[in-house]
Motif scaffolding. Sequence first.
Motif, PDB file in Angstrom:
ATOM      1  N   VAL A 152       0.838  -1.199   0.000  1.00  0.00           N
ATOM      2  CA  VAL A 152       0.000   0.000   0.000  1.00  0.00           C
ATOM      3  C   VAL A 152       0.873   1.250   0.000  1.00  0.00           C
ATOM      4  CG1 VAL A 152      -1.835   1.211   1.238  1.00  0.00           C
ATOM      5  CG2 VAL A 152      -1.722  -1.284   1.311  1.00  0.00           C
ATOM      6  N   ARG A 153       0.440   2.271  -0.725  1.00  0.00           N
ATOM      7  CA  ARG A 153       1.129   3.553  -0.668  1.00  0.00           C
ATOM      8  C   ARG A 153       0.098   4.683  -0.753  1.00  0.00           C
ATOM      9  NH1 ARG A 153       0.998   6.299  -5.278  1.00  0.00           N
ATOM     10  NH2 ARG A 153       0.825   5.218  -7.278  1.00  0.00           N
TER      11      ARG A 153
ATOM     12  N   SER B  78      -9.001 -10.099  -4.983  1.00  0.00           N
ATOM     13  CA  SER B  78      -9.312 -10.752  -3.717  1.00  0.00           C
ATOM     14  C   SER B  78     -10.766 -10.516  -3.364  1.00  0.00           C
ATOM     15  CB  SER B  78      -8.427 -10.197  -2.590  1.00  0.00           C
ATOM     16  OG  SER B  78      -7.068 -10.404  -2.862  1.00  0.00           O
ATOM     17  N   MET B  79     -11.285 -11.350  -2.489  1.00  0.00           N
ATOM     18  CA  MET B  79     -12.669 -11.266  -2.046  1.00  0.00           C
ATOM     19  C   MET B  79     -12.721 -11.383  -0.527  1.00  0.00           C
ATOM     20  SD  MET B  79     -14.665 -13.618  -4.857  1.00  0.00           S
ATOM     21  CE  MET B  79     -14.482 -13.299  -6.614  1.00  0.00           C
ATOM     22  N   THR B  80     -13.867 -11.061   0.021  1.00  0.00           N
ATOM     23  CA  THR B  80     -14.124 -11.297   1.447  1.00  0.00           C
ATOM     24  C   THR B  80     -15.195 -12.369   1.574  1.00  0.00           C
ATOM     25  OG1 THR B  80     -13.495  -9.087   2.212  1.00  0.00           O
ATOM     26  CG2 THR B  80     -15.014 -10.315   3.593  1.00  0.00           C
ATOM     27  N   PHE B  81     -14.893 -13.391   2.348  1.00  0.00           N
ATOM     28  CA  PHE B  81     -15.844 -14.466   2.614  1.00  0.00           C
ATOM     29  C   PHE B  81     -16.291 -14.357   4.069  1.00  0.00           C
ATOM     30  CE2 PHE B  81     -13.120 -15.995  -0.810  1.00  0.00           C
ATOM     31  CZ  PHE B  81     -14.068 -16.330  -1.763  1.00  0.00           C
TER      32      PHE B  81
ATOM     33  N   GLY C  27      -7.774 -22.805   1.221  1.00  0.00           N
ATOM     34  CA  GLY C  27      -7.249 -22.381  -0.070  1.00  0.00           C
ATOM     35  C   GLY C  27      -7.485 -20.907  -0.334  1.00  0.00           C
ATOM     36  N   ALA C  28      -8.674 -20.422   0.041  1.00  0.00           N
ATOM     37  CA  ALA C  28      -9.004 -19.010  -0.198  1.00  0.00           C
ATOM     38  C   ALA C  28      -8.063 -18.089   0.572  1.00  0.00           C
ATOM     39  CB  ALA C  28     -10.456 -18.740   0.192  1.00  0.00           C
ATOM     40  N   TRP C  29      -7.797 -18.402   1.828  1.00  0.00           N
ATOM     41  CA  TRP C  29      -6.915 -17.541   2.623  1.00  0.00           C
ATOM     42  C   TRP C  29      -5.508 -17.523   2.043  1.00  0.00           C
ATOM     43  CZ3 TRP C  29      -2.494 -17.727   5.653  1.00  0.00           C
ATOM     44  CH2 TRP C  29      -2.294 -16.639   6.503  1.00  0.00           C
ATOM     45  N   LEU C  30      -5.029 -18.684   1.620  1.00  0.00           N
ATOM     46  CA  LEU C  30      -3.685 -18.743   1.045  1.00  0.00           C
ATOM     47  C   LEU C  30      -3.609 -18.012  -0.288  1.00  0.00           C
ATOM     48  CD1 LEU C  30      -2.756 -22.441   1.922  1.00  0.00           C
ATOM     49  CD2 LEU C  30      -1.819 -20.352   2.948  1.00  0.00           C
ATOM     50  N   GLU C  31      -4.733 -17.873  -0.962  1.00  0.00           N
ATOM     51  CA  GLU C  31      -4.770 -17.110  -2.206  1.00  0.00           C
ATOM     52  C   GLU C  31      -4.854 -15.601  -1.962  1.00  0.00           C
ATOM     53  OE1 GLU C  31      -6.958 -20.604  -4.877  1.00  0.00           O
ATOM     54  OE2 GLU C  31      -8.136 -19.002  -3.943  1.00  0.00           O
ATOM     55  N   GLY C  32      -5.047 -15.201  -0.715  1.00  0.00           N
ATOM     56  CA  GLY C  32      -5.068 -13.785  -0.374  1.00  0.00           C
ATOM     57  C   GLY C  32      -6.414 -13.235   0.015  1.00  0.00           C
ATOM     58  N   HIS C  33      -7.453 -14.078   0.067  1.00  0.00           N
ATOM     59  CA  HIS C  33      -8.788 -13.616   0.410  1.00  0.00           C
ATOM     60  C   HIS C  33      -8.934 -13.450   1.931  1.00  0.00           C
ATOM     61  CE1 HIS C  33      -9.909 -14.361  -3.713  1.00  0.00           C
ATOM     62  NE2 HIS C  33      -9.527 -15.611  -3.611  1.00  0.00           N
ATOM     63  N   GLU C  34      -9.921 -12.654   2.310  1.00  0.00           N
ATOM     64  CA  GLU C  34     -10.218 -12.416   3.716  1.00  0.00           C
ATOM     65  C   GLU C  34     -11.313 -13.355   4.197  1.00  0.00           C
ATOM     66  OE1 GLU C  34     -12.020  -8.892   6.642  1.00  0.00           O
ATOM     67  OE2 GLU C  34     -12.088  -8.680   4.456  1.00  0.00           O
TER      68      GLU C  34
ATOM     69  N   GLN D 127      -8.239  -5.321   2.953  1.00  0.00           N
ATOM     70  CA  GLN D 127      -7.260  -4.633   2.122  1.00  0.00           C
ATOM     71  C   GLN D 127      -7.661  -3.177   1.877  1.00  0.00           C
ATOM     72  OE1 GLN D 127      -7.273  -7.313  -1.181  1.00  0.00           O
ATOM     73  NE2 GLN D 127      -5.875  -8.776  -0.211  1.00  0.00           N
ATOM     74  N   LEU D 128      -8.966  -2.937   1.745  1.00  0.00           N
ATOM     75  CA  LEU D 128      -9.425  -1.563   1.591  1.00  0.00           C
ATOM     76  C   LEU D 128      -9.126  -0.752   2.851  1.00  0.00           C
ATOM     77  CD1 LEU D 128     -10.861   0.638  -0.018  1.00  0.00           C
ATOM     78  CD2 LEU D 128     -13.041  -0.228   0.870  1.00  0.00           C
TER      79      LEU D 128
END
Length: 437
Positions: free
Chosen positions: A101-102, A142-145, A190-197, A402-403
């Motif tokens: 992030v910047r 990425s998504m939020t579950f 799998g979702a968390w390791l892919e970067g999802h929340e 992430q937001l």
Amino acid sequence: MSDRTDIEGQTGVSARHHSTRRTVLGLGAVGLLGGGCYALAEHFSRTGNAAAADRSGGSGGNAGGAGESGESGGEPSVDNPRLIGDGSTADTGPQPNQPEVRRLERGETPPQFVVASWDGAGSLDDGLFERFRRVARETGGSMTFFLSGLYLLPESQKNRYRPPRNPRGASDIGYLTDAHIRDTLVHLRGAWLEGHEIGTHFNGHFCAGEGSVANWTPQEWEDEIEQAIDFVTHWRTYTGFTDVEPLPFDYRRELVGGRTPCLLGQENLLPTAASLGWRYDASSPGGLQRWPAQTSGIWDFPLPAVPFPGHDFEVLAMDYNILANQSDGSTEGDPSQYPAWRDQARGALLAGFERAYTTNRAPLFLGNHFEQWNGGIYMDAVEDALTEMATKPDVRLVSFRQLCDWLEAQDPQVLARLQALNVGEAPLGGWREVTAP
């Protein structure tokens, strides 16, 4: 908007859930998002081991038990997990595939953020969890579950659940079969390791009567959250599974936000969320497409009202709310209308996107469920919409967490000027006057 029907979470409008599968997968608004040129983004660039998700394990892995982790020493990782408690969860180090992030630079146009979220996040036989993990990979996002905690508790153990103001073991959503609990665990890992929340949709999904979440006190919300955490962090004890890999995160640290059932009860949830150190809540209905602000230190991420093609009112950007205005709340409406309804749903999501993208660049929040309502047209609509959004310059499809990271990295004065922009309002003097320090 006065002509809309059956809008979930709206004052004075019932939230009817007419679906046979409603007894299994709950309503509310979860899930998350797709991607958008993530790897090349200047605002966000992926870090971490992208191959980690390929080692997501699933059935047949050596899950081990508590005390078997970290025997080789060194920092925890996917290959060297430090099991927590009974081994249901594990510390595997920093989450992979997270954006750097910047701050915005002077005169820079803000990214167009899109957050797709999924309420419930249970895996059944329809392949929808797997499908939207694939969509996220293809779009680079990425998504939020929002996980319902009960989806990791076998029905044989239901008396462990003591819902506020409801009988012991009661739930307005069904318990999953052991096979579906197993599949859900595999996809969550799998979702968390892919970067999802992995957020929370709480547990029993009570939306009506005295026991509704709308009536819960802050203390009752805290009790519900503690039980959700318990079901996630002790699934191995409650299921007896020994051949499923642990969830690769410490859920107490991972859990920083959620969405309430039927978008109810936020007022009394917020004090509890703040005391727990949560960063956001996504339970507000009928929000406007403006940059989000904080309430009591918690980011408020409401589902927004978006233009509804063919109507002079707007609709919440959630699959069920669009359905309610198409088939009067029936999840099995007239099949001859499915093509038109699918196009209308897709059009509503894209209309909300275009309104923000071409003006104030307010983040777009989309709520979804893993459901085949009206022939699965809402799944097709959100996939098509996300895929199209991801092709546009400056689009970032991210999770709510992430937001939060991005918002909190910005200059407070710049953020205040973004928040001052109204719905559909582009800065008169261009972005330079907004993003100047």
